[in-house]
Design an enzyme around this catalytic site. Structure first.
Site, PDB file in Angstrom:
ATOM      1  N   LYS A   1      -4.807  10.942  -2.934  1.00  0.00           N
ATOM      2  CA  LYS A   1      -5.422  10.171  -1.846  1.00  0.00           C
ATOM      3  C   LYS A   1      -5.695  11.076  -0.645  1.00  0.00           C
ATOM      4  CE  LYS A   1      -3.526   5.928  -3.612  1.00  0.00           C
ATOM      5  NZ  LYS A   1      -2.434   4.960  -3.688  1.00  0.00           N
TER       6      LYS A   1
ATOM      7  N   GLN B   1       2.609   3.060  -0.309  1.00  0.00           N
ATOM      8  CA  GLN B   1       2.469   3.468  -1.714  1.00  0.00           C
ATOM      9  C   GLN B   1       3.503   2.737  -2.572  1.00  0.00           C
ATOM     10  OE1 GLN B   1       0.120   5.657  -3.135  1.00  0.00           O
ATOM     11  NE2 GLN B   1       0.999   4.909  -5.038  1.00  0.00           N
TER      12      GLN B   1
ATOM     13  N   ASP C   1      -5.034  -1.848   1.319  1.00  0.00           N
ATOM     14  CA  ASP C   1      -4.716  -2.190  -0.071  1.00  0.00           C
ATOM     15  C   ASP C   1      -5.095  -3.637  -0.373  1.00  0.00           C
ATOM     16  OD1 ASP C   1      -3.927  -0.695  -2.171  1.00  0.00           O
ATOM     17  OD2 ASP C   1      -1.779  -0.717  -1.728  1.00  0.00           O
TER      18      ASP C   1
END
Ligand code: NAD
Length: 298
Positions: free
Chosen positions: A53, A97, A120
């Site tokens: 990422k 994460q 997200d």
């Protein structure tokens, strides 16, 4: 010959557009978009994902801020960090994460993220907007799948779609997105009876069970489209080699299908790209910039 839905290629094409978008607009707003990524603990796969990422951000011009916390950290401290990032004007997106160690209340942490920075798309407010089919940030893996299908003009409307898996991360949001796009969606899970028969009716089959090679040709209708979300590292018996595979036994299934996603190089790269899209979407909203991204957020 069946069509490979090449997520790697599509993600590079989208990245090129994102890079230009940032390049043009950063002269107006005087700063690049910013993404904060929080990793807790030492899960090695998470380490690889965070690195990927970070690299993707730097390719397109997003500034990334990585917070790697020890798993001895307390829930309260992570909540305080989230609050700080929520108020930070240089941060447009915040990503926790997953998975995180079991001692944390994951859902509570996700709720702490400002919905406008929830890249997200997992916060209640963004999930709620997905349920209502209103524009918002969308969770990355499902949004990436929709973009892969659209990139090859694969019709969703009116198609029979079977989703294997009902997680908040993949199964539920992809089912809702495809329903919003007028697919006829059946959601299945570990307690579903006659999974094989249900799957064989699908025009589009989405496998997100997290079980290596669960789906062989007997689950698949001739000419179907198969999307493999699973990602597994299989170690050879002498422990010398590691091979990636998905939930689908691809070599068995490919001769039967119209189109398929490879593992690696299918859904995975698109997930990262959608994270970039969501971060830029948030930046663009904050500064009232013109939008060219809405088509990418189903
Ligand atoms: P999860 O474990 O949270 O959910 C799995 C779902 O599959 C559950 O709803 C369960 O009921 C269902 N399931 C399990 N076994 C089944 C079976 N035998 N038959 C039918 N249903 C079954 O997993 P998740 O977070 O949704 O992820 C699923 C897979 O996708 C994992 O392999 C994960 O690593 C992968 N993943 C990949 C990406 C990517 O970018 N490629 C992103 C997210 C997740």
């Amino acid at each position: 010959m069946s069509l490979k839905l090449d997520g790697k290629k599509l993600s590079l094409e989208i990245e090129e557009k994102l890079k230009n978008y940032i390049y043009i607009n950063k002269t107006i707003v005087k700063r690049n978009p910013g993404l904060a990524v929080i990793r807790i603990g030492e899960d090695p796969a998470s380490g690889v994902y965070v690195k990927n990422k970070e690299k993707a951000c730097s390719r397109v011009g997003i500034k990334s801020f990585i917070f790697h916390l020890k798993d001895t950290v307390e829930q309260k401290e992570v909540e305080e960090l989230l609050n700080k990032l929520n108020l930070d004007n240089d941060i447009d997106g915040i990503l926790l994460q997953l998975p995180i160690p079991k001692k944390f209340d994951e859902q509570r942490l996700i709720s702490y993220i400002n919905p406008k920075k929830d890249v997200d798309g997992l916060n209640e407010q963004n999930i709620g907007k997905l349920v209502k089919n209103e524009p918002a940030m969308r969770s990355c893996t499902p949004a990436g799948i929709v973009n892969l299908l659209r990139s090859q003009n694969i019709t969703i409307e009116g198609k029979k779609i079977v989703v294997i898996g009902r997680s908040l991360l993949v199964g539920k949001p992809i089912s809702l997105m495809l329903l919003n796009l007028n697919g006829t969606v059946t959601m299945t899970h570990s307690k579903t009876k006659n999974l094989n028969k249900i799957c064989r009716e699908a025009d589009i089959l989405i496998a997100a069970a997290g079980k290596p090679n669960l789906i062989d040709a007997s689950f698949v209708k001739e000419g179907a489209v198969i999307i493999d979300v699973g990602i597994h590292r299989l170690t050879s018996s002498d422990k010398r080699k590691v091979r990636l595979c998905g939930d689908v036994l691809l070599e068995d299934v490919i001769p039967k299908v119209f189109a398929y996603t490879p593992v690696p190089g299918g859904v995975g790269p698109m997930t990262v790209t959608m994270l970039l899209v969501n971060t830029i979407y948030s930046w663009q909203k904050q500064f009232g910039l013109s939008s060219t991204l809405n088509d990418l957020l189903p």
